[in-house]
Scaffold this active site. Structure first.
Site, mmCIF file in Angstrom:
data_model
loop_
_atom_site.group_PDB
_atom_site.id
_atom_site.type_symbol
_atom_site.label_atom_id
_atom_site.label_comp_id
_atom_site.label_asym_id
_atom_site.label_seq_id
_atom_site.Cartn_x
_atom_site.Cartn_y
_atom_site.Cartn_z
ATOM 1 N N ASP A 171 -4.545 -3.516 -8.157
ATOM 2 C CA ASP A 171 -4.765 -3.769 -8.990
ATOM 3 C C ASP A 171 -4.398 -3.045 -10.579
ATOM 4 O O ASP A 171 -3.540 -2.880 -11.422
ATOM 5 C CB ASP A 171 -6.077 -3.640 -9.650
ATOM 6 C CG ASP A 171 -6.686 -4.777 -9.055
ATOM 7 O OD1 ASP A 171 -6.394 -5.931 -9.000
ATOM 8 O OD2 ASP A 171 -8.163 -3.828 -8.942
ATOM 9 N N GLY A 210 1.092 -1.241 0.303
ATOM 10 C CA GLY A 210 0.434 0.402 0.443
ATOM 11 C C GLY A 210 0.778 0.853 0.101
ATOM 12 O O GLY A 210 1.532 1.132 -0.817
ATOM 13 N N GLU A 247 3.195 2.242 1.540
ATOM 14 C CA GLU A 247 4.826 2.216 1.737
ATOM 15 C C GLU A 247 5.454 0.943 1.156
ATOM 16 O O GLU A 247 6.718 0.752 1.033
ATOM 17 C CB GLU A 247 4.787 0.533 2.733
ATOM 18 C CG GLU A 247 4.376 1.608 4.910
ATOM 19 C CD GLU A 247 4.819 2.611 4.955
ATOM 20 O OE1 GLU A 247 5.871 2.896 5.277
ATOM 21 O OE2 GLU A 247 3.934 3.618 5.496
#
Length: 286
Positions: free
Chosen positions: A233, A201, A203
């Site tokens: 995605d 995400g 990070e």
């Protein structure tokens, strides 16, 4: 992995839960690299009413917004790759219903070929997805993950890419940091993967490979997120694009660019509607 045969109806669409954006269940997605990617998927389209809270048993509450979104992990990844300039095609079967009609129209609006998109009266618009093309290099996205994934998916994948929650299911390890992701990636590498990427995400991601087995953290740009739905995605679709059209880039450069594109997507609401087009991105990405 095989796509759904035109003679086999897809699984029926499950309705969304009130108060939450519907997230269709999907079979593992696979994107292949180099020259003319092809996307094989059975996508889904669901109405998503939004409310301020979940209703109690038997309660009716007011909603404040209603929209119909186009999703399915494979379809999302295909749309992102197409918006970056990849030649894409959807091979699937959807229901002969309003959702199926709208879905096909959405594919056309995104310049995705629907030559092999079929409709059936025997089932509702389906939800399983696969992304492939006809080249040797494979990018495999095990979503949704299952703990007893067929071992061949590890050994047959050139690039195995999952998020932290999928990595936890596959390995049984807790993944709360880049260091944790590195440990989980090592487990997957020992199962036969050539390259393992675990997305984190905001990070960024962690990557390692058989030739470079030391986990490497690839951070991403910090942005103010509006809606993170579908960001993974967007990342996978972008990575498939770079594998196909920029094979001479280092994997690290591909991941940095895919991180950037995914970071752009979270700054707008929606899933496919938030995915950027090539013309709207910095020229340095291409």
């Amino acid at each position: 992995m095989r796509a759904h045969s035109p003679d086999v109806p897809p699984r029926p669409l499950c309705g969304p839960r009130a108060g939450r954006r519907a997230r269709p269940r999907a079979a593992p997605s696979r994107a292949l690299g180099k020259a003319s990617p092809r996307c094989l998927t059975v996508p889904s389209s669901v109405p998503a009413p939004l409310t301020s809270r979940l209703p109690k048993t038997g309660e009716t509450i007011h909603g404040h917004k209603f929209f119909i979104g186009f999703g399915g992990k494979g379809a999302n990844q295909c749309v992102q790759a197409a918006r970056l300039g990849a030649t894409t095609s959807m091979v699937c079967k959807v229901g002969k219903d309003s959702f199926g009609n709208d879905y096909i129209e959405n594919l056309k609006q995104n310049d995705i070929s629907t030559e092999f998109t079929y409709q059936t009266k025997d089932a509702a618009t389906g939800t399983a997805s696969i992304i492939v093309n006809n080249e040797v290099k494979t990018l495999f996205n095990p979503a949704p993950a299952i703990a007893d994934l067929d071992p061949r998916f590890y050994t047959l994948s050139d690039v195995f890419c999952c998020n932290e929650s999928e990595a936890e299911i596959l390995t049984g390890l807790t993944v709360n940091s880049a260091a944790d992701a590195g440990e989980a990636a090592l487990v997957l590498l020992r199962r036969g993967c050539q390259v393992v990427i675990i997305t984190l995400g905001a990070e960024g991601c962690v990557v390692l490979s058989q030739t470079e087995p030391e986990p490497k953290h690839i951070p991403t740009e910090k942005v103010k997120a509006v809606d993170t739905t579908g960001a993974g995605d967007s990342f996978v679709g972008a990575l498939a694009f770079y594998l196909a059209y920029y094979p001479n880039l280092s994997l690290e450069d591909m991941l940095k660019r895919s991180n950037f594109i995914a970071a752009v997507s979270v700054q707008a609401a929606g899933t496919q509607s938030s995915y950027p087009y090539k013309k709207d991105l910095p020229l340095t990405l291409f």
